[in-house]
Design an enzyme around this catalytic site. Structure first.
Site, PDB file in Angstrom:
ATOM      1  NE  ARG A   1      -2.142  -5.825  -3.087  1.00  0.00           N
ATOM      2  CZ  ARG A   1      -1.120  -5.240  -2.465  1.00  0.00           C
ATOM      3  NH1 ARG A   1      -0.219  -4.588  -3.158  1.00  0.00           N
ATOM      4  NH2 ARG A   1      -0.968  -5.353  -1.151  1.00  0.00           N
TER       5      ARG A   1
ATOM      6  NE  ARG B   1       4.420  -3.591   2.182  1.00  0.00           N
ATOM      7  CZ  ARG B   1       4.196  -2.979   1.024  1.00  0.00           C
ATOM      8  NH1 ARG B   1       4.672  -1.765   0.812  1.00  0.00           N
ATOM      9  NH2 ARG B   1       3.498  -3.566   0.068  1.00  0.00           N
TER      10      ARG B   1
ATOM     11  CB  CYS C   1       3.735  -4.770  -7.946  1.00  0.00           C
ATOM     12  SG  CYS C   1       5.443  -4.302  -7.621  1.00  0.00           S
TER      13      CYS C   1
ATOM     14  CG  ASP D   1       9.113  -4.873  -8.366  1.00  0.00           C
ATOM     15  OD1 ASP D   1       8.731  -3.695  -8.230  1.00  0.00           O
ATOM     16  OD2 ASP D   1       9.283  -5.646  -7.402  1.00  0.00           O
TER      17      ASP D   1
ATOM     18  CG  HIS E   1       4.079  -8.034  -2.669  1.00  0.00           C
ATOM     19  ND1 HIS E   1       3.067  -7.937  -1.721  1.00  0.00           N
ATOM     20  CD2 HIS E   1       4.135  -6.803  -3.268  1.00  0.00           C
ATOM     21  CE1 HIS E   1       2.558  -6.722  -1.750  1.00  0.00           C
ATOM     22  NE2 HIS E   1       3.173  -6.016  -2.678  1.00  0.00           N
TER      23      HIS E   1
ATOM     24  CD  GLN F   1       0.887  -5.974  -6.627  1.00  0.00           C
ATOM     25  OE1 GLN F   1       0.900  -5.134  -5.720  1.00  0.00           O
ATOM     26  NE2 GLN F   1       0.135  -5.829  -7.706  1.00  0.00           N
TER      27      GLN F   1
HETATM   28  N1  NVA Z   1       9.908  -5.381  -4.932  1.00  0.00           N
HETATM   29  C1  NVA Z   1       9.341  -4.169  -4.404  1.00  0.00           C
HETATM   30  C2  NVA Z   1       7.854  -4.236  -4.407  1.00  0.00           C
HETATM   31  C3  NVA Z   1       7.177  -2.978  -3.892  1.00  0.00           C
HETATM   32  C4  NVA Z   1       5.680  -3.116  -3.846  1.00  0.00           C
HETATM   33  C5  NVA Z   1       9.864  -3.936  -2.995  1.00  0.00           C
HETATM   34  O1  NVA Z   1       9.959  -4.921  -2.245  1.00  0.00           O
HETATM   35  O2  NVA Z   1      10.198  -2.807  -2.656  1.00  0.00           O
HETATM   36  N1   CP Z   2       2.388  -2.747  -4.864  1.00  0.00           N
HETATM   37  C1   CP Z   2       2.450  -2.414  -3.568  1.00  0.00           C
HETATM   38  O1   CP Z   2       2.491  -3.263  -2.663  1.00  0.00           O
HETATM   39  O2   CP Z   2       2.445  -1.080  -3.344  1.00  0.00           O
HETATM   40  P1   CP Z   2       2.721  -0.338  -1.972  1.00  0.00           P
HETATM   41  O3   CP Z   2       4.196  -0.509  -1.658  1.00  0.00           O
HETATM   42  O4   CP Z   2       2.365   1.095  -2.240  1.00  0.00           O
HETATM   43  O5   CP Z   2       1.880  -0.945  -0.887  1.00  0.00           O
END
Ligand code: NVA
Ligand code: CP
Length: 320
Positions: free
Chosen positions: A303, A109, A275, A235, A136, A139
């Site tokens: 997930r 990540r 998500c 989101d 992502h 997800q």
């Molecule tokens: N769009 C959000 C998703 C978090 C799971 C982010 O990138 O922070």
């Molecule tokens: N939806 C998701 O990826 O959650 P986290 O940021 O908690 O991993």
């Protein structure tokens, strides 16, 4: 599959796999999930190690990969920027060369998609995108599986993708990593996304990485995007890494809150997904996310199940 195998695949974006591979993965997910629910041990990944590298925070991604890998008999290493030499400017290419000689699969990540691509280009083992600024994919794998589980044939279908064809997903909010990934999924799996974002936060098909712009339609008003939709999703207004824009975004996104009026114009049996993490009263009302059409807890749990099927596929290929 062995390190460096010419058949080795990475999962960096949705378009890395074909529709028939998704059909296979969703069927495997169903089997792996059923075994888990029945407390049946299934450990095809004994002696395999997953390294996870987190450059941003996580709850679901960390827990789902870690629990999933242990359930399959493997081990997990949890690494962050600050506790590795990545935080002291060791090149990502060198990090990839070293880590991938010691573990069997890597989940990352991070910020720019280019960083995970550079890692994958120098990795001897499969690399999975656990979220970047642009995408992502894990997800969306879970979201699509959750849709199939709720709206597909009971007990599975020879073609799990059948229930997706011709369906409309309404995206309300930021043209962010989740929105981009929905667009790629629409192109690969054959459904349409109705997108409504505030001005200045539109999706960019070049960033989304799609060739066929017919897979989505843009609407100025979120109610128009939700009209007739089979799934409504949103989101956070401010994704990780964009916190400096928080105040500006709060003002721009005020009308992009999924509420009961938006759900009322969607199909009567439309599902709501998010998500997570969610901010009730910002991108979604409590009535919707905690209401009868919301499947966010199944979505979060899935997930783990889809990622178990994904790791099995990337490490062992097709089973049976
Ligand atoms: N769009 C959000 C998703 C978090 C799971 C982010 O990138 O922070
Ligand atoms: N939806 C998701 O990826 O959650 P986290 O940021 O908690 O991993």
């Amino acid at each position: 599959m062995r390190p460096g195998d010419s058949l080795m695949k990475h999962f960096l974006q949705i378009k890395d796999l074909r529709a028939e591979e998704y059909a296979y993965l969703f069927e495997r997910t169903r089997i792996v999930k059923t075994r888990f629910k029945n407390y049946e041990r299934y450990q095809p990944l004994v002696d395999r190690t997953l390294a996870m590298i987190f450059e941003k925070a996580s709850t679901r991604t960390r827990v789902s990969f870690e629990a999933g890998m242990y359930q399959m008999g493997g081990s997990v290493l949890n690494l962050t920027t600050s506790d590795t030499q990545l935080g002291r400017a060791e090149p990502v290419e060198d990090t990839a060369r070293v880590i991938s000689r010691m573990v069997d699969i890597v989940m990352i990540r991070t910020y720019e998609q280019t960083k995970i691509e550079r890692f994958a280009a120098h990795s001897r083992v499969p690399v999975i995108n656990g979220l970047t600024n642009e995408y992502h994919p894990c997800q969306i794998l879970a979201d699509v599986y959750t849709y199939i589980e709720h709206r597909g044939a009971r007990g599975g279908d020879a073609d799990p993708l059948r229930c997706l064809r011709g369906k409309v997903v309404a995206w309300v909010g930021d043209g962010n990593n989740m929105a981009n990934t929905w667009l790629q999924a629409a192109e690969v799996l054959g459904f349409t996304v109705h997108v409504s974002t505030p001005s200045g936060y539109e999706v960019d098909p070049a960033v989304a990485g799609i060739r066929d712009t017919n897979c989505y339609k843009v609407f100025n008003h979120p109610l128009e995007a939700c009209a007739g939709a089979h799934l409504v999703t949103t989101d956070v207004w401010t994704s990780m890494g964009y916190e400096a824009e928080n105040e500006e975004r709060r003002k721009a996104f005020v009308d992009w809150c999924v509420d009961e009026e938006m759900m009322a114009v969607a199909q009567p049996d439309a599902l709501f997904m998010h998500c997570l993490p969610a901010h009730r009263g910002e991108e979604v009302t409590a009535e919707v996310i905690d209401g009868p059409q919301s499947v966010v807890w199944d979505e979060a749990e899935n997930r783990m199940h889809v990622q178990k099927a994904l790791m099995e596929y990337l490490l062992l290929g097709r089973i049976g």
